[in-house]
Design a protein around this motif. Structure first.
Motif, PDB file in Angstrom:
ATOM      1  N   LYS A  11       0.791  -1.107  -0.010  1.00  0.00           N
ATOM      2  CA  LYS A  11       0.018   0.049   0.069  1.00  0.00           C
ATOM      3  C   LYS A  11       0.919   1.153   0.093  1.00  0.00           C
ATOM      4  N   LYS A  12       0.286   2.377  -0.387  1.00  0.00           N
ATOM      5  CA  LYS A  12       0.920   3.508  -0.543  1.00  0.00           C
ATOM      6  C   LYS A  12       1.147   4.116   0.694  1.00  0.00           C
ATOM      7  N   GLU A  62      11.560   6.563   5.462  1.00  0.00           N
ATOM      8  CA  GLU A  62      12.876   5.747   5.221  1.00  0.00           C
ATOM      9  C   GLU A  62      12.300   4.260   5.587  1.00  0.00           C
ATOM     10  N   ILE A  63      11.714   3.931   6.481  1.00  0.00           N
ATOM     11  CA  ILE A  63      11.370   2.542   7.086  1.00  0.00           C
ATOM     12  C   ILE A  63      10.438   2.100   6.043  1.00  0.00           C
ATOM     13  N   TYR A  64       9.373   2.794   5.503  1.00  0.00           N
ATOM     14  CA  TYR A  64       8.534   2.191   4.483  1.00  0.00           C
ATOM     15  C   TYR A  64       9.174   2.009   3.147  1.00  0.00           C
ATOM     16  N   GLU A 108      11.233  -1.303   3.467  1.00  0.00           N
ATOM     17  CA  GLU A 108      10.175  -2.317   3.477  1.00  0.00           C
ATOM     18  C   GLU A 108       9.767  -2.578   1.918  1.00  0.00           C
ATOM     19  N   VAL A 109       9.674  -1.500   1.290  1.00  0.00           N
ATOM     20  CA  VAL A 109       9.274  -1.579  -0.145  1.00  0.00           C
ATOM     21  C   VAL A 109      10.249  -2.340  -0.992  1.00  0.00           C
ATOM     22  N   LEU A 160      12.312  -9.698  -2.586  1.00  0.00           N
ATOM     23  CA  LEU A 160      11.570 -10.960  -2.340  1.00  0.00           C
ATOM     24  C   LEU A 160      10.720 -11.341  -3.656  1.00  0.00           C
ATOM     25  N   TYR A 161      10.022 -10.441  -4.120  1.00  0.00           N
ATOM     26  CA  TYR A 161       9.347 -10.827  -5.369  1.00  0.00           C
ATOM     27  C   TYR A 161      10.257 -11.136  -6.503  1.00  0.00           C
ATOM     28  N   ILE A 162      11.451 -10.284  -6.658  1.00  0.00           N
ATOM     29  CA  ILE A 162      12.180 -10.679  -7.935  1.00  0.00           C
ATOM     30  C   ILE A 162      12.861 -11.829  -7.659  1.00  0.00           C
ATOM     31  N   GLU A 163      13.405 -12.611  -6.410  1.00  0.00           N
ATOM     32  CA  GLU A 163      13.951 -13.686  -6.159  1.00  0.00           C
ATOM     33  C   GLU A 163      12.818 -14.774  -6.158  1.00  0.00           C
ATOM     34  N   GLU A 164      11.587 -14.708  -5.858  1.00  0.00           N
ATOM     35  CA  GLU A 164      10.673 -15.567  -6.191  1.00  0.00           C
ATOM     36  C   GLU A 164      10.540 -15.877  -7.683  1.00  0.00           C
ATOM     37  N   PHE A 165      10.474 -14.766  -8.363  1.00  0.00           N
ATOM     38  CA  PHE A 165      10.242 -14.800  -9.798  1.00  0.00           C
ATOM     39  C   PHE A 165      11.320 -15.599 -10.491  1.00  0.00           C
ATOM     40  N   VAL A 166      12.628 -15.049 -10.051  1.00  0.00           N
ATOM     41  CA  VAL A 166      13.781 -15.917 -10.665  1.00  0.00           C
ATOM     42  C   VAL A 166      13.962 -17.424 -10.458  1.00  0.00           C
TER      43      VAL A 166
END
Length: 143
Positions: A2-3, A121-123, A126-127, A133-139
């Motif tokens: 989320k934004k 900065e924390i947000y 996390e992004v 994680l998304y890239i690792e999962e995709f690869v």
């Protein structure tokens, strides 16, 4: 994901409005101080001019009644100058109070701004983690 939204955004906006208001009040008082300084300078210049004129007339010879009028007028100008200086001191005191209020509100707003920066900065971290994680999962799925 989320934004980003800062939960205290409305409080920060209120504090910023309050800061703007305090700055405007402070600026008005500074203008009044400057105006009063100008009035004092005008009165002092008038006093000097009348006093010089009186001294010149004393040297040339002046009637007692005229001398009394000059003395009375100079005394009146002196009282006006003293009154203007007292008012100037009051204005300076008010200006100091307003400056302190501006500083206090500025501290409050800067604290909220720093908090917002930390939350952002924390947000962002996390992004970034989420994207990694998304890239690792995709690869790993494509292998």
């Amino acid at each position: 994901m989320k934004k980003f939204s800062f939960q205290l955004e409305s409080v920060m906006n209120f504090k910023n409005q309050r800061l703007d208001s305090k700055k405007a009040e402070h600026a008005r008082i500074i203008a009044m101080v400057n105006e009063q300084n100008e009035k004092i300078n005008i009165l002092l210049e008038k006093f000097r001019g009348v006093n010089q004129e009186f001294n010149e007339k004393k040297m040339a010879g002046i009637a007692i009644i005229d001398a009394m009028e000059y003395s009375g007028f100079l005394y009146k100008l002196e009282l006006e100058i003293q009154q203007a200086k007292r008012y100037l001191e009051e204005l300076k005191h008010k200006e100091e109070q307003k400056r302190a209020e501006v500083v206090e509100v500025k501290i409050e707003t800067s604290t909220l701004e720093k908090l917002k920066e930390k939350k952002l900065e924390i947000y962002n971290k996390e992004v970034q983690k989420s994207e990694e994680l998304y890239i690792e999962e995709f690869v790993s799925r494509n292998l």
